[in-house]
Enzyme design. Structure first.
Site, mmCIF file in Angstrom:
data_model
loop_
_atom_site.group_PDB
_atom_site.id
_atom_site.type_symbol
_atom_site.label_atom_id
_atom_site.label_comp_id
_atom_site.label_asym_id
_atom_site.label_seq_id
_atom_site.Cartn_x
_atom_site.Cartn_y
_atom_site.Cartn_z
ATOM 1 N N GLU A 158 0.898 -1.314 0.126
ATOM 2 C CA GLU A 158 0.016 -0.013 0.102
ATOM 3 C C GLU A 158 0.799 1.330 -0.021
ATOM 4 O O GLU A 158 0.882 2.147 0.903
ATOM 5 C CB GLU A 158 -0.885 0.019 1.114
ATOM 6 C CG GLU A 158 -2.052 -1.035 1.010
ATOM 7 C CD GLU A 158 -3.031 -0.985 2.118
ATOM 8 O OE1 GLU A 158 -4.128 -1.620 1.822
ATOM 9 O OE2 GLU A 158 -2.875 -0.578 3.252
ATOM 10 N N GLU B 92 -5.301 -8.317 -0.900
ATOM 11 C CA GLU B 92 -5.699 -8.071 0.383
ATOM 12 C C GLU B 92 -7.331 -7.729 0.019
ATOM 13 O O GLU B 92 -7.744 -6.934 -0.669
ATOM 14 C CB GLU B 92 -5.463 -6.781 1.102
ATOM 15 C CG GLU B 92 -4.111 -7.023 1.592
ATOM 16 C CD GLU B 92 -3.583 -5.823 2.637
ATOM 17 O OE1 GLU B 92 -4.569 -5.319 3.084
ATOM 18 O OE2 GLU B 92 -2.443 -5.687 2.720
#
Length: 469
Positions: free
Chosen positions: A174, A368
């Site tokens: 991320e 995810e």
């Protein structure tokens, strides 16, 4: 969409974790202190270098000692892949040593061997929400150019050691977290607490270069390696058909897409150059940086997806806020939300898949996705987490539709297949797993593993390659 859409043969079903959220053993095996070790309240809260308060990250769920038993459970689930990260501080405790810590490497040797024993494909994230505290205090984090070479050394050690055993890699988890949690994303500290965009985007540039250098090193070792970027994806809808709302949504999405644009396309987009100019941001670059970015783009786009967002130019709508992954947003009246206020939008996953694939024409990897919820052990010892099954079922269904739309999807590793410490809140109350861990947010409990109802459900999904949800 093709009505005959199927998950491809060899689709990588599995789960994803981060070292700092489950390993524990924060002072064992020669490990140094990481930014997670001084973040007792999660990634969105300021660090506490005094370490006076209890920090659940220090203990995690003790995966450091239970990895064999836990991987056996993943094998029972039928995992084709397991995404995990390697703690920088286990390999280079301070981050700037010349030689790696062999004890730390041995631990990951063991984890990888255990996965391969069960034919589970290891998927490695090189940097996931942590860096050595020494690099924060001694170097100023990622705003310091010297950290690029230190990360490159770390990445090269891993790639050289594991390139014959690990095909799939990601450089930074991320990476766009830099905008929202700069300490976690880049080891950045600001004296007045206000975010300094100059420092944030300078740190981002250094991470882009470091990522490209890791891609270069990996491909020089083995051309077959697949090395991706990883973003927290957040599709944004305009609140209304008002043209200003539409442009607000576009602008919001660009904040995220900038990070994948540079890594996948190999250059800074015009919209970002304009933003820098308008805001007085001047990125310091070294000779050759732009060539490195251009020549060593990622092989695939990895991303997390938990929710969608809404953009509006109407002050009344802006007041209606809801929480979410990394940042808050305007409440969408058409969506339900989790107990933590994260809006549930399965169709948004299909939208994100199409948006990213249209934009880059590179394979995608959903690394995810999941539902954080409070789980209750029933009187008979079972955990009836139908709400989790419903959430995942709906998202996998939309994922399948995206494949029917023509999207090239490598795999799906749902977040936290075993309960772990939450990144956003540093608690265990918020659970994602198919496997319950008997441990609470104060670190109390037997640490026993218990299969939830979703365990057998996901096992069947994998066994049927997503045909039976």
């Amino acid at each position: 969409m093709s009505q005959l859409a199927k998950f491809p043969e060899g689709f990588l079903w599995g789960g994803a974790v981060a070292a700092n959220q489950l390993e524990g053993a924060y002072q064992e095996g020669g490990k140094g202190l990481s930014t997670a070790d001084v973040s007792p309240n999660g990634i969105m809260s300021p660090p506490d270098f005094s370490m006076k308060d209890f920090n659940l990250y220090h203990e995690g769920i003790d995966f450091y000692h239970t990895y064999k038993e836990d991987i056996a459970l993943f094998a029972e689930l039928g995992f084709k892949a397991f995404r995990f990260s390697i703690a920088w501080t286990r390999i280079f405790p301070n981050g700037d040593e010349q030689t790696p810590n062999e004890q730390g490497l041995q631990f990951y040797d063991n984890v990888i061997e255990e996965l391969l024993k069960y034919n589970i494909e290891p998927v490695i994230t090189i940097s996931h929400y942590e860096m050595p505290v020494h690099l924060v205090k001694g170097y100023g984090g990622w705003k310091n150019r010297k950290v690029v070479a230190l990360f490159e050394r770390f990445a090269k050690v891993l790639l050289k050691r594991y390139h014959t055993k690990v095909k799939y890699w990601m450089t930074f988890n991320e990476i766009n977290v830099l905008l929202h949690a700069p300490f976690t994303g880049g080891g950045l500290l600001f004296e007045d607490g206000k975010k300094d965009e100059q420092a944030i985007y300078q740190a981002a540039h250094h991470q882009f270069v470091a990522s490209a250098l890791a891609v270069k090193a990996g491909h020089e070792l083995n051309e077959e390696l697949q090395i991706g970027c990883m973003i927290a994806s957040m599709v944004t809808y305009p609140y209304s058909s008002k043209p200003e709302d539409m442009f607000a949504a576009l602008s919001q999405d660009r904040k995220t897409l900038f990070f994948s644009d540079v890594q996948a396309r190999g250059h800074y987009p015009a919209y970002m150059k304009n933003y820098f100019e308008e805001n007085g941001i001047a990125i310091q670059m070294e000779d050759g940086d732009l060539d490195v970015l251009q020549q060593h783009t990622v092989d695939y786009i990895g991303f997390s997806y938990y929710m969608s967002f809404v953009a509006s130019t109407d002050p009344e709508h802006v007041k209606e806020q809801t929480s979410g992954n990394l940042l808050t947003g305007i409440k969408n009246p058409y969506l339900e939300a989790s107990e933590w206020g994260w809006q549930i939008d399965p169709v948004g996953l299909r939208t994100v898949c199409n948006m990213l694939y249209d934009r880059y024409e590179k394979p995608l990897f959903i690394v995810e996705n999941g539902l954080g919820a409070v789980d209750t052990i029933e009187a008979d010892g079972s955990i009836q987490d139908d709400y989790r099954i419903d959430y995942l079922q709906a998202h996998i269904r939309e994922m399948k539709k995206a494949i029917g739309d023509g999207v090239d999807l490598i795999g799906y590793t749902s977040w936290g297949p075993i309960d772990l410490v939450s990144a956003s809140t540093a608690e265990l109350k918020k659970r994602y797993g198919y496997i319950y861990v008997d441990r609470d947010s104060e670190g109390k409990g037997s640490n026993k593993r218990i299969k939830k109802k979703s365990f057998d459900w996901y096992k069947h999904v994998i066994a049927t390659n997503g045909e039976e949800l």
